[in-house]
Scaffold this motif. Structure first.
Motif, PDB file in Angstrom:
ATOM      1  N   CYS A  22       0.872  -1.313   0.038  1.00  0.00           N
ATOM      2  CA  CYS A  22      -0.164   0.158  -0.114  1.00  0.00           C
ATOM      3  C   CYS A  22       1.006   1.296   0.161  1.00  0.00           C
ATOM      4  O   CYS A  22       1.809   1.122   0.915  1.00  0.00           O
ATOM      5  CB  CYS A  22      -0.822  -0.097   1.133  1.00  0.00           C
ATOM      6  N   GLN A  23       0.687   2.244  -0.751  1.00  0.00           N
ATOM      7  CA  GLN A  23       1.321   3.409  -0.926  1.00  0.00           C
ATOM      8  C   GLN A  23       0.245   4.780  -1.053  1.00  0.00           C
ATOM      9  O   GLN A  23      -0.611   4.796  -1.640  1.00  0.00           O
ATOM     10  CB  GLN A  23       2.225   3.405  -2.255  1.00  0.00           C
ATOM     11  N   TYR A  24       0.942   5.721  -0.475  1.00  0.00           N
ATOM     12  CA  TYR A  24       0.299   7.065  -0.285  1.00  0.00           C
ATOM     13  C   TYR A  24       1.133   7.962  -1.293  1.00  0.00           C
ATOM     14  O   TYR A  24       2.617   8.303  -1.131  1.00  0.00           O
ATOM     15  CB  TYR A  24       0.030   7.483   0.872  1.00  0.00           C
ATOM     16  N   ALA A  25       0.652   8.727  -2.202  1.00  0.00           N
ATOM     17  CA  ALA A  25       1.450   9.737  -2.970  1.00  0.00           C
ATOM     18  C   ALA A  25       2.253   9.126  -3.968  1.00  0.00           C
ATOM     19  O   ALA A  25       2.278   7.770  -4.292  1.00  0.00           O
ATOM     20  CB  ALA A  25       2.105  10.557  -2.224  1.00  0.00           C
ATOM     21  N   GLY A  26       3.372   9.678  -4.629  1.00  0.00           N
ATOM     22  CA  GLY A  26       4.157   9.233  -5.826  1.00  0.00           C
ATOM     23  C   GLY A  26       3.244   9.440  -7.009  1.00  0.00           C
ATOM     24  O   GLY A  26       2.333   9.941  -7.213  1.00  0.00           O
ATOM     25  N   ASN A  27       3.731   8.626  -8.192  1.00  0.00           N
ATOM     26  CA  ASN A  27       3.186   8.652  -9.493  1.00  0.00           C
ATOM     27  C   ASN A  27       2.089   7.778  -9.592  1.00  0.00           C
ATOM     28  O   ASN A  27       1.571   7.993 -10.896  1.00  0.00           O
ATOM     29  CB  ASN A  27       4.582   8.622 -10.367  1.00  0.00           C
ATOM     30  N   LEU A  28       1.879   7.123  -8.741  1.00  0.00           N
ATOM     31  CA  LEU A  28       0.847   6.123  -8.852  1.00  0.00           C
ATOM     32  C   LEU A  28      -0.650   6.862  -8.855  1.00  0.00           C
ATOM     33  O   LEU A  28      -1.710   6.176  -9.170  1.00  0.00           O
ATOM     34  CB  LEU A  28       0.894   4.950  -8.150  1.00  0.00           C
ATOM     35  N   GLY A  29      -0.863   7.724  -7.744  1.00  0.00           N
ATOM     36  CA  GLY A  29      -1.998   8.302  -7.333  1.00  0.00           C
ATOM     37  C   GLY A  29      -1.883   8.684  -6.038  1.00  0.00           C
ATOM     38  O   GLY A  29      -0.609   8.489  -5.337  1.00  0.00           O
ATOM     39  N   VAL A  30      -3.027   9.169  -5.657  1.00  0.00           N
ATOM     40  CA  VAL A  30      -3.211   9.798  -4.186  1.00  0.00           C
ATOM     41  C   VAL A  30      -2.793   8.237  -3.136  1.00  0.00           C
ATOM     42  O   VAL A  30      -2.023   8.347  -2.288  1.00  0.00           O
ATOM     43  CB  VAL A  30      -4.169  10.354  -3.799  1.00  0.00           C
ATOM     44  N   ALA A  90      -2.340   0.466  -4.360  1.00  0.00           N
ATOM     45  CA  ALA A  90      -2.161  -0.757  -3.803  1.00  0.00           C
ATOM     46  C   ALA A  90      -1.746  -1.938  -4.697  1.00  0.00           C
ATOM     47  O   ALA A  90      -2.015  -1.517  -5.971  1.00  0.00           O
ATOM     48  CB  ALA A  90      -3.371  -1.301  -3.014  1.00  0.00           C
ATOM     49  N   GLY A  91      -1.054  -2.948  -4.476  1.00  0.00           N
ATOM     50  CA  GLY A  91      -0.833  -3.846  -5.644  1.00  0.00           C
ATOM     51  C   GLY A  91      -0.145  -4.995  -4.672  1.00  0.00           C
ATOM     52  O   GLY A  91      -0.233  -5.450  -3.480  1.00  0.00           O
ATOM     53  N   VAL A  92       0.260  -6.209  -5.431  1.00  0.00           N
ATOM     54  CA  VAL A  92       1.013  -7.287  -5.148  1.00  0.00           C
ATOM     55  C   VAL A  92       2.032  -7.521  -5.851  1.00  0.00           C
ATOM     56  O   VAL A  92       2.433  -7.000  -7.132  1.00  0.00           O
ATOM     57  CB  VAL A  92       0.104  -8.509  -5.314  1.00  0.00           C
ATOM     58  N   GLY A  93       3.028  -8.299  -5.336  1.00  0.00           N
ATOM     59  CA  GLY A  93       4.311  -8.544  -6.207  1.00  0.00           C
ATOM     60  C   GLY A  93       5.025  -9.647  -5.654  1.00  0.00           C
ATOM     61  O   GLY A  93       4.502 -10.447  -4.740  1.00  0.00           O
ATOM     62  N   ARG A  94       6.206  -9.805  -6.197  1.00  0.00           N
ATOM     63  CA  ARG A  94       6.867 -11.305  -6.053  1.00  0.00           C
ATOM     64  C   ARG A  94       8.492 -10.642  -5.718  1.00  0.00           C
ATOM     65  O   ARG A  94       8.732 -10.077  -6.541  1.00  0.00           O
ATOM     66  CB  ARG A  94       6.839 -12.077  -7.216  1.00  0.00           C
ATOM     67  N   HIS A  95       9.002 -11.284  -4.712  1.00  0.00           N
ATOM     68  CA  HIS A  95      10.309 -10.694  -4.420  1.00  0.00           C
ATOM     69  C   HIS A  95      11.114 -11.912  -4.589  1.00  0.00           C
ATOM     70  O   HIS A  95      10.839 -13.086  -3.922  1.00  0.00           O
ATOM     71  CB  HIS A  95      10.414 -10.254  -2.886  1.00  0.00           C
ATOM     72  N   LEU A 152       9.179  -7.505  -8.708  1.00  0.00           N
ATOM     73  CA  LEU A 152       8.290  -7.161  -9.798  1.00  0.00           C
ATOM     74  C   LEU A 152       7.002  -7.370  -9.099  1.00  0.00           C
ATOM     75  O   LEU A 152       6.510  -7.907  -8.338  1.00  0.00           O
ATOM     76  CB  LEU A 152       8.393  -8.210 -10.933  1.00  0.00           C
ATOM     77  N   GLU A 153       6.230  -5.991  -9.525  1.00  0.00           N
ATOM     78  CA  GLU A 153       4.797  -5.886  -8.800  1.00  0.00           C
ATOM     79  C   GLU A 153       3.940  -5.168  -9.813  1.00  0.00           C
ATOM     80  O   GLU A 153       4.379  -4.565 -10.729  1.00  0.00           O
ATOM     81  CB  GLU A 153       5.009  -4.869  -7.400  1.00  0.00           C
ATOM     82  N   ALA A 154       2.743  -5.368  -9.517  1.00  0.00           N
ATOM     83  CA  ALA A 154       1.633  -4.774 -10.406  1.00  0.00           C
ATOM     84  C   ALA A 154       1.024  -3.866  -9.126  1.00  0.00           C
ATOM     85  O   ALA A 154       0.235  -4.508  -8.134  1.00  0.00           O
ATOM     86  CB  ALA A 154       0.825  -6.012 -10.572  1.00  0.00           C
ATOM     87  N   MET A 155       0.657  -2.716  -9.788  1.00  0.00           N
ATOM     88  CA  MET A 155      -0.215  -1.807  -8.780  1.00  0.00           C
ATOM     89  C   MET A 155      -1.144  -1.158  -9.489  1.00  0.00           C
ATOM     90  O   MET A 155      -1.139  -1.018 -10.667  1.00  0.00           O
ATOM     91  CB  MET A 155       1.083  -0.839  -8.501  1.00  0.00           C
ATOM     92  N   TYR A 156      -2.165  -0.784  -8.587  1.00  0.00           N
ATOM     93  CA  TYR A 156      -3.351   0.097  -8.937  1.00  0.00           C
ATOM     94  C   TYR A 156      -3.236   1.461  -8.113  1.00  0.00           C
ATOM     95  O   TYR A 156      -3.177   1.325  -6.954  1.00  0.00           O
ATOM     96  CB  TYR A 156      -4.540  -0.695  -8.950  1.00  0.00           C
ATOM     97  N   GLY A 157      -3.437   2.649  -8.873  1.00  0.00           N
ATOM     98  CA  GLY A 157      -3.325   3.516  -8.104  1.00  0.00           C
ATOM     99  C   GLY A 157      -4.692   4.469  -8.370  1.00  0.00           C
ATOM    100  O   GLY A 157      -5.354   4.422  -9.562  1.00  0.00           O
ATOM    101  N   PHE A 158      -5.253   5.364  -7.606  1.00  0.00           N
ATOM    102  CA  PHE A 158      -6.292   6.324  -7.774  1.00  0.00           C
ATOM    103  C   PHE A 158      -5.941   7.752  -7.107  1.00  0.00           C
ATOM    104  O   PHE A 158      -5.685   7.839  -6.160  1.00  0.00           O
ATOM    105  CB  PHE A 158      -7.462   5.357  -7.051  1.00  0.00           C
ATOM    106  N   THR A 159      -6.560   8.631  -8.117  1.00  0.00           N
ATOM    107  CA  THR A 159      -6.576   9.910  -7.707  1.00  0.00           C
ATOM    108  C   THR A 159      -7.891  10.492  -7.696  1.00  0.00           C
ATOM    109  O   THR A 159      -8.429  10.419  -8.944  1.00  0.00           O
ATOM    110  CB  THR A 159      -5.628  10.609  -8.418  1.00  0.00           C
ATOM    111  N   PRO A 160      -8.654  10.859  -6.775  1.00  0.00           N
ATOM    112  CA  PRO A 160     -10.058  11.335  -6.931  1.00  0.00           C
ATOM    113  C   PRO A 160     -10.072  12.606  -7.433  1.00  0.00           C
ATOM    114  O   PRO A 160      -9.029  13.514  -7.540  1.00  0.00           O
ATOM    115  CB  PRO A 160     -10.534  11.393  -5.222  1.00  0.00           C
TER     116      PRO A 160
END
Length: 191
Positions: A35-43, A46-51, A57-65
């Motif tokens: 889970c991430q706040y701010a950055g170039n993905l959106g406000v 969240a996503g999932v990844g493999r380390h 490598l991770e796949a993320m979805y971001g949302f900016t209202p």
């Protein structure tokens, strides 16, 4: 040149990921949630990844209202990271990692196009839906004995996106310091 550097970092990440994946046995799906706040993905994102050993490598979805910029923005990203430096203390089960990464982001909102409609002049505008990003970060982790997670990490990232870097190169009134953004969040690694 910058795009080549970003592609090189992603290529190294993906090559290492595939080599580590072939060497590993057992479960090959995602092993953490982020889970991430701010950055170039959106406000919020969240996503999932493999380390693997030193890559992820991770796949993320971001949302900016829409309240933040006029219309809702949905961003989908594929990101690769390479650990460059790490420290650990065995007796406290704490560790720190510094990493570099790059990603490909695709945004969906009003006036965002992969191909512009016919009423725009041909060749005047470049597409504005897909962008490359570069970032670096620091992550502090602690082994966590819990029902769901084996460790929890908190991270801070500093990154930029391709068009801001181009603006800084082409326009001397844009300071190199103005193209950066920061983000923070947490990662839960599954058992």
């Amino acid at each position: 040149m910058v795009v080549l550097l970003i592609l090189l970092i992603m290529g190294i990440s993906l090559t290492s990921v595939s080599q580590n994946n072939e060497a590993s046995s057992g479960y090959s799906g995602f092993d953490y949630a982020k889970c991430q706040y701010a950055g170039n993905l959106g406000v919020m994102s969240a996503g999932v990844g493999r380390h693997w050993t030193k890559t992820s490598l991770e796949a993320m979805y971001g949302f900016t209202p829409g309240s933040s910029g006029g219309s809702d923005v949905h961003t989908f990203a594929l990101r690769g990271n390479c650990d460059i430096l790490g420290f650990s203390t065995a007796h406290t089960h704490k560790y720190a990692t510094f990493y570099l990464g790059s990603g490909i982001h695709c945004s969906a909102t009003q006036n965002t196009y992969l191909v512009y409609p016919d009423y725009y002049s041909d060749g005047y505008y470049s597409q504005n839906a897909v962008h490359f990003t570069g970032y670096g970060g620091a992550q502090l982790s602690r082994d966590h004995v819990g029902i769901v997670s084996r460790s929890i990490s908190f991270f801070l990232e500093l990154g930029t996106i391709d068009y801001k870097l181009i603006y800084a190169i082409e326009n001397k009134s844009v300071s190199f310091l103005d193209i950066w953004n920061n983000s923070f969040g947490f990662i839960l690694r599954f058992k």
